[in-house]
Write a protein that holds these residues in place. Sequence first.
Motif, short mmCIF file in Angstrom:
data_model
loop_
_atom_site.label_atom_id
_atom_site.label_comp_id
_atom_site.label_asym_id
_atom_site.label_seq_id
_atom_site.Cartn_x
_atom_site.Cartn_y
_atom_site.Cartn_z
N ALA A 1 7.91 66.37 -22.69
CA ALA A 1 9.06 65.49 -22.38
C ALA A 1 10.31 66.29 -22.03
CB ALA A 1 9.32 64.57 -23.57
N ALA A 2 10.55 67.39 -22.76
CA ALA A 2 11.75 68.19 -22.49
C ALA A 2 11.72 68.77 -21.08
CB ALA A 2 11.87 69.31 -23.53
N LEU A 3 10.56 69.25 -20.66
CA LEU A 3 10.42 69.81 -19.31
C LEU A 3 10.60 68.73 -18.25
CD1 LEU A 3 9.84 72.30 -17.60
CD2 LEU A 3 7.40 71.81 -17.82
N ARG A 4 10.05 67.54 -18.50
CA ARG A 4 10.20 66.44 -17.54
C ARG A 4 11.67 66.04 -17.43
NH1 ARG A 4 5.85 64.50 -20.65
NH2 ARG A 4 7.06 62.73 -21.46
N HIS A 5 12.38 66.03 -18.55
CA HIS A 5 13.80 65.66 -18.53
C HIS A 5 14.62 66.69 -17.76
CE1 HIS A 5 17.36 63.54 -19.89
NE2 HIS A 5 17.87 64.67 -20.29
N ARG A 6 14.34 67.97 -17.99
CA ARG A 6 15.05 69.02 -17.24
C ARG A 6 14.77 68.91 -15.75
NH1 ARG A 6 13.54 72.28 -21.74
NH2 ARG A 6 11.82 73.22 -20.59
N ALA A 7 13.53 68.55 -15.39
CA ALA A 7 13.19 68.40 -13.97
C ALA A 7 13.98 67.26 -13.34
CB ALA A 7 11.69 68.15 -13.83
N GLN A 8 14.16 66.17 -14.09
CA GLN A 8 14.98 65.05 -13.59
C GLN A 8 16.41 65.50 -13.35
OE1 GLN A 8 14.19 61.81 -16.53
NE2 GLN A 8 14.09 60.55 -14.70
N ARG A 9 16.98 66.21 -14.33
CA ARG A 9 18.35 66.70 -14.19
C ARG A 9 18.48 67.65 -13.00
NH1 ARG A 9 22.27 63.88 -16.94
NH2 ARG A 9 21.56 63.36 -19.02
N PHE A 10 17.52 68.54 -12.84
CA PHE A 10 17.56 69.49 -11.74
C PHE A 10 17.47 68.76 -10.40
CE2 PHE A 10 15.34 72.32 -8.72
CZ PHE A 10 16.26 73.36 -8.68
N GLU A 11 16.63 67.75 -10.35
CA GLU A 11 16.51 66.96 -9.11
C GLU A 11 17.84 66.32 -8.74
OE1 GLU A 11 14.56 62.73 -7.98
OE2 GLU A 11 13.17 64.19 -8.86
N GLN A 12 18.56 65.79 -9.75
CA GLN A 12 19.86 65.18 -9.47
C GLN A 12 20.84 66.22 -8.93
OE1 GLN A 12 19.50 61.89 -9.19
NE2 GLN A 12 21.26 61.40 -10.49
N ARG A 13 20.85 67.41 -9.50
CA ARG A 13 21.76 68.46 -9.02
C ARG A 13 21.45 68.85 -7.57
NH1 ARG A 13 20.48 70.73 -14.30
NH2 ARG A 13 22.16 70.26 -15.77
N VAL A 14 20.15 68.95 -7.26
CA VAL A 14 19.75 69.30 -5.89
C VAL A 14 20.20 68.21 -4.92
CG1 VAL A 14 17.77 69.62 -4.36
CG2 VAL A 14 17.81 70.76 -6.58
N LEU A 15 20.04 66.95 -5.32
CA LEU A 15 20.45 65.84 -4.45
C LEU A 15 21.96 65.86 -4.23
CD1 LEU A 15 18.19 62.98 -5.86
CD2 LEU A 15 18.05 64.00 -3.59
N TRP A 16 22.74 66.07 -5.31
CA TRP A 16 24.20 66.15 -5.16
C TRP A 16 24.59 67.31 -4.25
CZ3 TRP A 16 27.74 62.78 -5.62
CH2 TRP A 16 27.69 61.78 -6.59
N ALA A 17 23.96 68.46 -4.41
CA ALA A 17 24.28 69.61 -3.58
C ALA A 17 23.96 69.31 -2.11
CB ALA A 17 23.49 70.83 -4.05
N SER A 18 22.86 68.59 -1.88
CA SER A 18 22.48 68.24 -0.51
C SER A 18 23.51 67.30 0.12
CB SER A 18 21.10 67.58 -0.50
OG SER A 18 20.12 68.46 -1.02
N VAL A 19 23.97 66.32 -0.65
CA VAL A 19 24.98 65.39 -0.13
C VAL A 19 26.27 66.14 0.20
CG1 VAL A 19 26.47 63.44 -0.72
CG2 VAL A 19 24.03 63.36 -1.28
N LEU A 20 26.71 67.03 -0.70
CA LEU A 20 27.93 67.79 -0.44
C LEU A 20 27.79 68.68 0.79
CD1 LEU A 20 28.89 68.80 -4.10
CD2 LEU A 20 30.00 67.08 -2.65
#
Length: 204
Positions: free
Chosen positions: A8-27
């Motif tokens: 679960a901890a790894l899956r949660h970190r992957a979700q957070r990382f995905e959000q950061r990548v998406l934000w960076a892409s939008v910027l």
Amino acid sequence: MEPPHPDAALRHRAQRFEQRVLWASVLALVAWLTAGFFRRPEAGGIERLFVVVLALGLSAVIAANRMFLRVLPALDRTPREATVTGRRTLNAEPDADGDVDPYDLLSVRLDIDGTLVDSHIAEIIARESLDRFTVGSTWTVYAFDGPLTHAERPADSRVILAEAHDDVVRQGYNLVRCTLRGMTGPGSDLLQRRFANDPDPTDR
């Protein structure tokens, strides 16, 4: 041999990382769009339209993902014993493509401060662990402080499996109005989230 499921901890970190990548892409797309007005030659209308549509699409994904990362209602972390009373099969109707992807929610009964409450385990248990949840078996759970457990209808009541059962493989969860599927692995995705009564990390 199949590779092990991420915990679960790894899956949660992957979700957070995905959000950061998406934000960076939008910027990056916004910067690209802005630079197009100053460079020579200027960006054409088709290029600008492509960038805008792509940025809006990624922003929509970010907004949808935030639903699965928002703070959850207050959780009472008192361990309670819940007894399995049955199963409810959900999502059993074919979709527009004729596909059927049902899953089972486990019905349980537990004592909360002297009151018997009929509820459901919020996690969607994967097939490989589902056979362990026989009628009459007992499991340690946490209840929500508010209406997410103390609902008017048992169908709308939810509890969460405690850490003692982190070996159970899940494939998502159902919180009545918010369902997430496809994140398969042991441990609770819900217990990785923040709850309304958790200490504010910014106060540390």
